[in-house]
Enzyme design. Structure first.
Site, PDB file in Angstrom:
ATOM      1  N   ASP A 199     -25.303  18.393 -26.290  1.00 47.75           N
ATOM      2  CA  ASP A 199     -26.136  17.757 -27.384  1.00 47.75           C
ATOM      3  C   ASP A 199     -26.483  16.215 -27.003  1.00 47.75           C
ATOM      4  OD1 ASP A 199     -27.153  17.155 -29.797  1.00 47.75           O
ATOM      5  OD2 ASP A 199     -25.023  17.215 -31.064  1.00 47.75           O
ATOM      6  N   HIS A 336     -32.542  25.895 -34.483  1.00 46.88           N
ATOM      7  CA  HIS A 336     -32.143  24.746 -35.165  1.00 46.88           C
ATOM      8  C   HIS A 336     -33.153  23.610 -34.447  1.00 46.88           C
ATOM      9  CE1 HIS A 336     -29.606  21.566 -36.365  1.00 46.88           C
ATOM     10  NE2 HIS A 336     -29.468  21.115 -35.185  1.00 46.88           N
TER      11      HIS A 336
END
Ligand code: N7H
Length: 490
Positions: A199, A336
């Site tokens: 991330d 996403h």
């Protein structure tokens, strides 16, 4: 807000979690209520808290020091940063009644839970009651964020905060409503969220603040900071200058269940099965676990590419834009990262700048236990403490969640390769929400049968609550929030 140009930006005035971001290993979120009979004391104490506030200037400085230490192997730098933010209800209690111009903040997250498509039930009197943990249904006036290199440093900082507000004594001015502790994952999983994906790879740079990397979007300061160039709202109270709105969401993740879904739904025709399941995960997220974007690494992972901080320079989801009909062979429209930052998909619709946010969240909860792995079922709470800053929540977090992730017709204007018919991309499989009890599907999962919809048989990210907050500048904390109305300077 005055129509004359604001003074030059000074990072000493801005809370450190907003611009630059605090380099943290752990972070405690301390949600509090102010005692309504002790508001005057609370205000005075707030001015004692100001010297403890970790500013964006400090976080910039610490990041440089950390980089130097990494070069010289000098070990971890001690970092302890306190920030404080307020909800609408908290500002009301302080007597700050001006409308901030942000409709989402003014209403609070609970009022918007239905529109966010959070799970819940509608009561007989037609009120929506979201399936949130009880604390987020209580009044939350503010949040103290304490980020640090270790739990010990967090505890030291929190003790100082509690002393200032006399917590635990009969004269306490604040009460804890909820305390959430986030931790970067251990070992090689550091930097990866709980499903295992790297991330913090794609984050916009703020003009005049960050040195931007090739391919990194640069946004005007007013996309993040209220009252700066690029802030689209013109009716702001003067005290809002250089503040930012924080969208906080408590998002538990069902990791064994997500893994079981990938195992049961490998990308068809791909071998071996474990690789086909990894590819399935990468097509749901838009990146491999290594961080490599599937728009480039569409056939296999490429960890060197994943670790390359400049990989954002290499793709915009438009490799086949010269063709009349765009394909999802490389990356599903619903993946996403593509839903939440569609890059070239929006070039012809005004671009993405107004919709960019700075994500500052952290993971919470333990690693998977052997039992959870063998049962394929979550037994312990873990997930993401999602925290994102922007100058405009309806354009930022709220727009990304409601109008992109939850919107099956987004991105617009996509055509089926074979039939030429309009494609419905479907839900963002990670965070897209259909609403209570409603099914979700996504298109483009199978690169060889792109028009086939994949049924997303469960939700693996649960929305269990949250709130919108305002993170004021330091001058506003000192000269407005900490003073009674007749002494305020702005
Ligand atoms: Fe997402 N994930 O593990 O799948 N996110 N996210 N997110 N997210 C991103 O690019 C994840 C959530 C954005 O610029 C990556 O830094 C999970 C919410 C945006 O290319 C990964 C949860 C919202 C981006 C994840 C979650 C967003 C982004 C790739 C919840 C806003 C940048 C790493 C538990 C409403 C996209 C990276 C870009 C990236 C995951 C939540 C937004 C791996 C598990 C609620 C804007």
């Amino acid at each position: 807000m005055s129509t004359s140009a604001p003074p030059p930006l000074d990072l000493n005035n801005i809370q450190g979690d907003i611009l630059v971001g605090i380099a943290k290993k752990t972070e405690t979120y301390y949600f509090f209520q102010i005692d309504s009979s002790r508001v005057n004391d609370f205000r005075k104490q707030l001015s004692q808290l100001v010297p403890l506030i970790y500013t964006s200037a400090k976080s910039q400085d610490d990041k440089k020091k950390i980089a130097d230490r990494k070069r010289t192997d000098a070990g971890l730098l001690k970092i302890g940063g306190v920030n404080i933010v307020f909800s609408r209800k908290g500002l009301n209690l302080l007597g700050i009644k001006d409308n901030t111009g942000d409709t989402a903040f003014e209403a609070g997250m609970l009022a918007g839970a239905k529109d966010l498509h959070d799970n819940g039930t509608t009561t007989p009197d037609n009120k929506f009651d979201p399936d949130w943990i009880p604390a987020f249904k209580k009044q939350i006036h503010g949040l103290v964020l304490v980020s640090a290199d270790s739990h010990q440093t967090v505890d030291e900082s929190l003790r100082k905060v509690e002393q200032i507000f006399k917590v635990g004594t009969p004269n306490a001015t604040i009460y804890q409503v909820l305390r959430l502790v986030g931790d970067v994952r251990p070992g090689n999983e550091a930097g990866h969220e709980h499903f295992g994906f790297l991330d913090g790879v794609s984050q916009p740079a703020v003009d005049g603040v960050d040195n931007h990397l090739p391919g990194q979007d640069v946004v005007r300061q007013g996309i993040i900071l209220v009252g700066r160039q690029g802030d689209v709202t013109t009716t702001r109270p003067a005290w809002a200058l250089d503040g930012s709105f924080l969208a906080f969401r408590y998002l538990p993740q069902l990791v064994p269940e997500f893994n079981a879904f990938l195992k049961a739904n490998p990308v068809p025709g791909v071998l071996p099965p474990d690789f086909a399941s990894d590819l399935a995960g990468a097509r749901l997220v838009g990146r491999w676990k290594s961080g490599a974007p599937i728009d480039i690494a569409f056939a296999a992972d490429n960890p060197t590419l994943g670790a390359d901080k400049q990989n954002n320079d290499l793709f915009r989801y438009n490799f086949d834009f010269d063709q009349d009909i765009q394909s999802q062979a490389r990356c599903p429209f619903a993946a996403h990262t593509r839903k939440t930052n569609p890059r070239a998909d929006l070039d012809q619709f005004g671009g993405t700048e107004l919709k960019r946010i700075l994500r500052r969240g952290i993971q919470f909860g333990p690693e998977l236990t052997a039992e959870e792995i063998s049962l394929g079922r979550t037994q312990k709470d873990r997930g993401l403490l999602f925290a994102a800053y922007q100058s405009n929540i309806p354009n930022g977090f709220q727009f990304i969640q409601q109008s992109w992730a939850n919107n099956v017709t987004f991105p617009p204007g996509k055509k089926d390769q074979k039939t030429g018919g309009t494609i419905q991309a479907g839900f963002d499989p990670i965070i897209g929400q259909a609403g209570p009890g409603l099914p979700r599907t996504m298109n483009g999962f199978d690169p060889k049968a792109q028009s086939t919809n994949l049924s997303l048989t469960a939700e693996w990210v649960l929305s269990k609550g949250g709130e919108y907050f305002f993170s004021p500048s330091l001058p506003t904390l000192k000269n407005v929030f900490a003073l009674p109305a007749d002494q305020r300077e702005l």
